[in-house]
Design an enzyme around this catalytic site. Structure first.
Site, PDB file in Angstrom:
ATOM      1  N   GLU A 249      17.366  -5.984 -10.977  1.00 21.43           N
ATOM      2  CA  GLU A 249      17.873  -7.360 -10.957  1.00 21.43           C
ATOM      3  C   GLU A 249      17.317  -7.972  -9.684  1.00 21.43           C
ATOM      4  O   GLU A 249      17.817  -7.729  -8.593  1.00 21.43           O
ATOM      5  CB  GLU A 249      19.404  -7.369 -10.987  1.00 21.43           C
ATOM      6  CG  GLU A 249      19.987  -8.707 -11.409  1.00 21.43           C
ATOM      7  CD  GLU A 249      20.301  -9.603 -10.240  1.00 21.43           C
ATOM      8  OE1 GLU A 249      19.463 -10.490  -9.944  1.00 21.43           O
ATOM      9  OE2 GLU A 249      21.356  -9.434  -9.617  1.00 21.43           O
ATOM     10  N   CYS A 283      21.315 -15.292  -6.456  1.00 21.47           N
ATOM     11  CA  CYS A 283      20.036 -15.172  -7.172  1.00 21.47           C
ATOM     12  C   CYS A 283      19.932 -16.109  -8.354  1.00 21.47           C
ATOM     13  O   CYS A 283      18.828 -16.516  -8.726  1.00 21.47           O
ATOM     14  CB  CYS A 283      19.808 -13.729  -7.606  1.00 21.47           C
ATOM     15  SG  CYS A 283      21.109 -13.074  -8.680  1.00 21.47           S
TER      16      CYS A 283
END
Length: 478
Positions: A249, A283
């Site tokens: 990720e 993010c």
């Protein structure tokens, strides 16, 4: 606090590590709030051996028992919400209301995966051999290792530990050195719930002592990272040496498409709090806003006014709406983006500097920039800070091409009232996740993850547990 726990290896807390101590700083003040033990190579090797032992006991534990223990972890976490929220705020700087929400989302991960442990389904395939059958089953991949970033110190760990335990894996947690205390609290809840010693281990320390032993060990079969794209690329290369499974990720550079029929106030009311949550250090946060030319002027006006009105302060102050960046390096990165924006002809609508009156810590004002070309840093790269770049577009075809120009593909967002446009945008945007009139992507029941340079694998949803399992085929003949 750090001395109470420390490293967790084989079920035992160690207040000392073989690599000295790591100072932990409150980013809102710049002051040291404690020191955590740093693991040596020998400590990490012990943790790997402990995880091997813990794996034998844990994978033999029936799925329904594993589920009950994961619910117990969630119960213990719930009872420690205020303690955990305070620790998250002290280590990351985020407002305590956001810290409470993060801890709650972390609890959700254990609740969800507790139930997923009961639903590890296989299947039967009809065999071409008379009287035979093919059985497809799932088994734990083995020892997993979790490397996590500092921006969500509880949630990122929970998204890895919960599915690993649900699948029957043991796991070694290696959090960012900026936020060790939050990891200690979460791992202590796991320990207190009664999982076998060694099923979960915690090591803290520099890359030189904690990374190499894990990556080199053939006993560690699975790596899960939340971090930058550059680190992910290196980790994939290193994992190839022992053929470890990887879940990545990585970074994002999320576009927001605001079409001419969007509800303007809805888009503004949702976008500003999300953009500046955790000081933009998220993010999946929106970096670049593409607003239809018919709406761009009122959008910029409303966005700027709301950003300017945010109250900055220490996260423990319940009235604070935005805290500091994590360290001085992030402040320097924001100043680099601002310098580039000015050089490229951008207009600073608000912010663009350290706020007046904030002489301590690592604060940077909520910032809105307009008039930038698409290759300016604020548009082309993940800024990971409180900077929103707003530009305009004319046609749908144009904005899809511009939005997809990034190497990243983690999240994208669309605001429109047209159902056909909603479906079209979701199909056209090159992203692992798309929010339509919503930014709510990080839920336990939903598969979280990206494509392209934003990584591979999924966390959460029914897909999340599968990244911690091997598929086995058994051919049965009579």
């Amino acid at each position: 606090m750090y001395e109470t726990y420390g490293l967790l290896i084989g079920g035992d807390w160690r207040a000392k590590g073989g690599a000295g101590m790591i100072e932990v700083t409150d980013p809102a003040t710049g002051e040291v709030i404690g020191a955590a033990p740093a693991a040596s190579v020998a400590d990490v090797e012990e943790a790997i051996a402990a995880a091997a032992s813990g794996l034998k006991a844990w994978r033999a534990t029936p799925a329904w028992t594993r589920a009950d223990l994961l619910h117990s972890i969630a119960n213990l976490m719930s009872a420690r919400t205020e303690e955990a929220a305070r620790r998250i705020t002290l280590e990351t700087g985020k407002p305590i209301a956001q810290a409470r929400r993060e801890w709650g989302l972390s609890i959700d991960q254990f609740r969800w995966h507790a139930e997923e442990a009961r639903r590890i389904y296989g299947r039967i395939v009809e065999s071409r051999a008379p009287g035979g059958r093919i059985e497809v089953s799932h088994e734990p991949v083995g020892i997993a290792a979790a490397f996590t970033a500092w921006n969500f110190p509880a949630f990122l760990i929970a998204r890895k530990v919960a599915p690993a335990l649900a699948a029957g894996c043991s796991i070694i947690v290696r959090p960012s050195r900026e936020v060790p205390g939050t990891a200690m609290l979460l791992v202590d809840c796991v320990k207190q719930a009664g999982v076998p010693d060694g099923a979960v281990n915690l090591v803290i320390g520099p890359t030189s002592t904690t990374y190499d032993p894990i990556m080199a060990s053939p006993a560690v079969r699975k790596i899960s990272l939340t971090g930058s794209t550059a680190i992910g690329q290196q980790m994939i290369r290193d994992a190839a040496g022992t053929l470890k499974r990887v879940s990545m990720e990585l970074g994002g550079n999320a576009p927001v498409l605001v079409f001419e029929d969007a509800q303007l106030e809805q888009a503004l009311d949702l976008s500003v709090p999300v953009k500046f949550a955790n000081a933009g250090q998220v993010c999946v946060t929106a970096d670049r806003f593409y607003v239809h030319e018919k709406l761009v002027a009122p959008f910029v006006e409303g966005f700027t006014a709301r950003a300017r009105a945010l109250k900055l302060g220490h996260g423990l102050d319940e009235t604070s709406q935005m805290g500091p960046l994590i360290n001085q390096r992030r402040v320097d990165a924001m100043e680099k983006i601002i310098a580039d924006a000015k050089a490229r002809g951008g207009r600073i609508e608000t912010g663009g500097m350290r706020p007046q009156g904030q002489n301590k810590g690592f604060f940077f004002a909520p910032t809105v920039i307009t008039g930038l070309p698409d290759d300016a840093l604020a548009m082309a790269e993940e800024n990971f800070g409180p900077i929103a770049a707003v530009t305009s577009f004319r046609t749908a075809e144009e904005v899809y091409e511009r939005a997809n120009s990034s190497e990243h593909g983690l999240a994208a967002y669309v605001f429109t009232r047209d159902p056909a446009r909603m479906r079209e945008a979701a199909a056209r945007l090159e992203s692992g996740m798309v929010g339509v009139n919503s930014y709510a992507l990080a839920a336990a029941e939903a598969p979280f993850g990206g494509i392209k340079a934003s990584g591979m694998g999924r966390e959460g949803g029914t897909e999340g547990i599968l990244d911690y399992m091997n598929v086995k085929l058994t051919q049965v003949a009579v």
